[in-house]
Design an enzyme around this catalytic site. Sequence first.
Site, PDB file in Angstrom:
ATOM      1  N   ASN A 100       3.858  -4.237  -9.334  1.00 48.05           N
ATOM      2  CA  ASN A 100       5.231  -3.956  -8.597  1.00 48.05           C
ATOM      3  C   ASN A 100       6.409  -3.665  -9.262  1.00 48.05           C
ATOM      4  O   ASN A 100       7.304  -3.126  -9.081  1.00 48.05           O
ATOM      5  CB  ASN A 100       5.250  -5.032  -7.563  1.00 48.05           C
ATOM      6  CG  ASN A 100       4.217  -4.907  -6.575  1.00 48.05           C
ATOM      7  OD1 ASN A 100       4.313  -3.761  -5.741  1.00 48.05           O
ATOM      8  ND2 ASN A 100       3.574  -5.882  -6.368  1.00 48.05           N
ATOM      9  N   THR A 134      -4.960   3.236   0.143  1.00 41.65           N
ATOM     10  CA  THR A 134      -4.192   3.661  -0.737  1.00 41.65           C
ATOM     11  C   THR A 134      -4.397   2.504  -1.994  1.00 41.65           C
ATOM     12  O   THR A 134      -5.214   3.375  -2.745  1.00 41.65           O
ATOM     13  CB  THR A 134      -2.624   3.504  -0.125  1.00 41.65           C
ATOM     14  OG1 THR A 134      -2.634   2.013   0.241  1.00 41.65           O
ATOM     15  CG2 THR A 134      -2.271   4.163   0.972  1.00 41.65           C
ATOM     16  N   LYS A 189      -6.702  -1.383   6.492  1.00 41.77           N
ATOM     17  CA  LYS A 189      -6.255  -1.043   5.058  1.00 41.77           C
ATOM     18  C   LYS A 189      -5.081  -2.044   4.790  1.00 41.77           C
ATOM     19  O   LYS A 189      -4.463  -2.574   5.659  1.00 41.77           O
ATOM     20  CB  LYS A 189      -5.557   0.486   4.920  1.00 41.77           C
ATOM     21  CG  LYS A 189      -4.238   0.465   5.558  1.00 41.77           C
ATOM     22  CD  LYS A 189      -3.484   1.921   4.943  1.00 41.77           C
ATOM     23  CE  LYS A 189      -3.182   1.569   3.537  1.00 41.77           C
ATOM     24  NZ  LYS A 189      -2.302   0.674   3.001  1.00 41.77           N
ATOM     25  N   THR A 238       1.379  -0.362   3.942  1.00 43.30           N
ATOM     26  CA  THR A 238       1.407  -0.476   5.331  1.00 43.30           C
ATOM     27  C   THR A 238       0.133  -1.084   5.694  1.00 43.30           C
ATOM     28  O   THR A 238      -1.072  -1.247   4.925  1.00 43.30           O
ATOM     29  CB  THR A 238       1.239   0.793   5.986  1.00 43.30           C
ATOM     30  OG1 THR A 238       2.652   1.251   5.708  1.00 43.30           O
ATOM     31  CG2 THR A 238       0.995   0.812   7.259  1.00 43.30           C
TER      32      THR A 238
END
Lengths: 399, 399
Positions: free
Chosen positions: B394, B150, B176, B187
């Site tokens: 973020n 991702t 990942k 995740t």
Amino acid sequence: MEDVSFPKGFQAWGLACGIKKNGKPDLGILVSEPPAQVFSAFTRNAVKAAPVLFDQEVASGGGKLSHVLVNSGNANACTGARGYADVTAEVALVRALAAPKGEVMVSSTGVIGEYLPMDKIKAGIARLFKKGAAEGAGETFGPFVHSIMTTDTFEKKTMKSLVLEGKEVRLGGVAKGAGMIRPNMATMLSYITTDLDLDAGYAPTFLAAVEKSFNSISVDGDMSTNDTALLLANGASGVRYASLGGEARKAFDDGLRDVMEELAKLIIRDGEGATKLVTIETVGARTSEDAKAVCRAIANSPLVKTAFFGGDANWGRVLAAAGSSGAELVPEKTALEFCGVQVMAQGGALAYDEDDLAERMKSKDVSVKVDLGLGKEAWTYWTCDLSYEYVKINAAYRT
Amino acid sequence: MEDVSFPKGFQAWGLACGIKKNGKPDLGILVSEPPAQVFSAFTRNAVKAAPVLFDQEVASGGGKLSHVLVNSGNANACTGARGYADVTAEVALVRALAAPKGEVMVSSTGVIGEYLPMDKIKAGIARLFKKGAAEGAGETFGPFVHSIMTTDTFEKKTMKSLVLEGKEVRLGGVAKGAGMIRPNMATMLSYITTDLDLDAGYAPTFLAAVEKSFNSISVDGDMSTNDTALLLANGASGVRYASLGGEARKAFDDGLRDVMEELAKLIIRDGEGATKLVTIETVGARTSEDAKAVCRAIANSPLVKTAFFGGDANWGRVLAAAGSSGAELVPEKTALEFCGVQVMAQGGALAYDEDDLAERMKSKDVSVKVDLGLGKEAWTYWTCDLSYEYVKINAAYRT
């Protein structure tokens, strides 16, 4: 007079004795005459500063309190036996100069791992007690609240007057911030005074109010070595809590909690790098412990805090933080609101006016509400957002 | 071939089916022939994605595993009954196309709160199983590891060959990142394969290795709805763990832990905004739980993480974080080291060469070691620093 010295029988002042290199106030004294019943809450950190260890012993002795000596610029933490001996020397000097009828407590905040500059402090204590005579001689005394400030950008104080069964009872309070400072960590200090007469049996009510205020805020989830909250009740109003009816007692309990909540929120509003005050409300929990755990997990999530900094109503992060709290949570029963706009129900996203919510999220006062849909318990928590400025303040190399 | 398909009997590949808008790989399959004994660890978050709920049921059934279908770009989390039905539809399609002899698991990572684009995924699954024929027709297949990425900025994979009592046994792995992504949380996914024959009784050893690797890292302390770690052991090497002697068993256990630790550290090195890999070692604890708690508290402290970003060997913050962990800690018995330089002992600061340590703190690999001086238990944890870039990534408003 608008703070801890507002209730009858209290006086408080401070001065600069040279602990801080910038010449700002760094030593202060809070005096209660008559001596006050004291209620206390200290840091739960296993690493406790010398004055905390000292004050805990005083508190366990149960005696009434005459003086609280405070200093900023040096936390007297991680200073071992010498640090503790310095506290006892400070107290001995206060006793020699002021002849207090009750006990003496000490609080410190500032750099940790350095010994107190006792020469400066001893001279400062001597000057503190020349107030009156010394003022005429040109000595400068200032507000007590200034002597506990470190990185605080404004003074945190409040006062309240209550009429209980026809008689005035006063409350006052000051606090200093929980943000963390260069080079080391800072501290939450708070002193609340009242001229109501409270028995030792009031302790559980005080501690519950601490849980709902100072223990329901978070700047960055770190816990200081020096955190201290004291309530001093000297009875100078002539009103006894134990003699009041239920309605008046509740009015006092509520007033005290208001004072503590107000100080707690001022600390958060002044959190390092904070641009927003975030109110986190959890309702519908099976237990109040669950409600608090959900609030705390959300308040301490860097992902949630950065999202608030960015004005992002990011319900996925809030839900995931809630889910990691250990509290009972069933996604299919959970609903979420940002700033009064419901964005999720029964575990799934709802349609809402994105522009409207984006506008609300720009406010300096934002909120998130989690309804667990499982019970009747609730909790409220306050935090701030996580900004570039926080990183900047805290990443700067020690100078 | 340098990853999960390195051990005998495993194949793995991926392609782009259009879940991601940027055309990057987003669907992959890992195949074991013969079917593999599977060992699993899933997120402890109360909010679990549909594929996690599905895989947990498969795992509790105890059957051997033939296929793991993975996708990125959509986490299928907070999608309720429809999300779960989508997983069963995916599995039914894999069964129809590939006639697996064993069970099928599914992992997803990406945006939460959105339903899977099942038309694209169904067409993608059909194309996945035309590998061979389709390659001649111009279809592009890529490495499996790409299909789970991702915000990862590099691929995380490893392989290892062991010789156990004269026979080769292989290990492979991919992972990942655990960094968090816009618009929602990401995740940690990891798949480890081996051609050793392992019995179900190996589960405690696997879970202990998970504790020492994937559960001993932290980017920001948040826990995803989709975290999954699987070990597939298909026995294709012809070597049985149960038939090995103690030394060979230990060699495998160590090799497996090395593979998992390497993947875990790669995740941290690629943490969002990370500029440093921070190794946190706690020794001298009374219990391993205490040692881990101290590591975790330090790893999750924003104050410590910003200090590392700033290259600041800030022992006060580390000690205070350790003290807040709940572990048994006596300041007077505690010692601290940064990058091999002792800065604190018996609760007090030591003199050290500040320039030398400042230079060491500039490295991309830094460390802090806490010796509690109370016992013999130890733990190691890895985290990254907290940078402006983390806040930037973020805080960005969802687009």
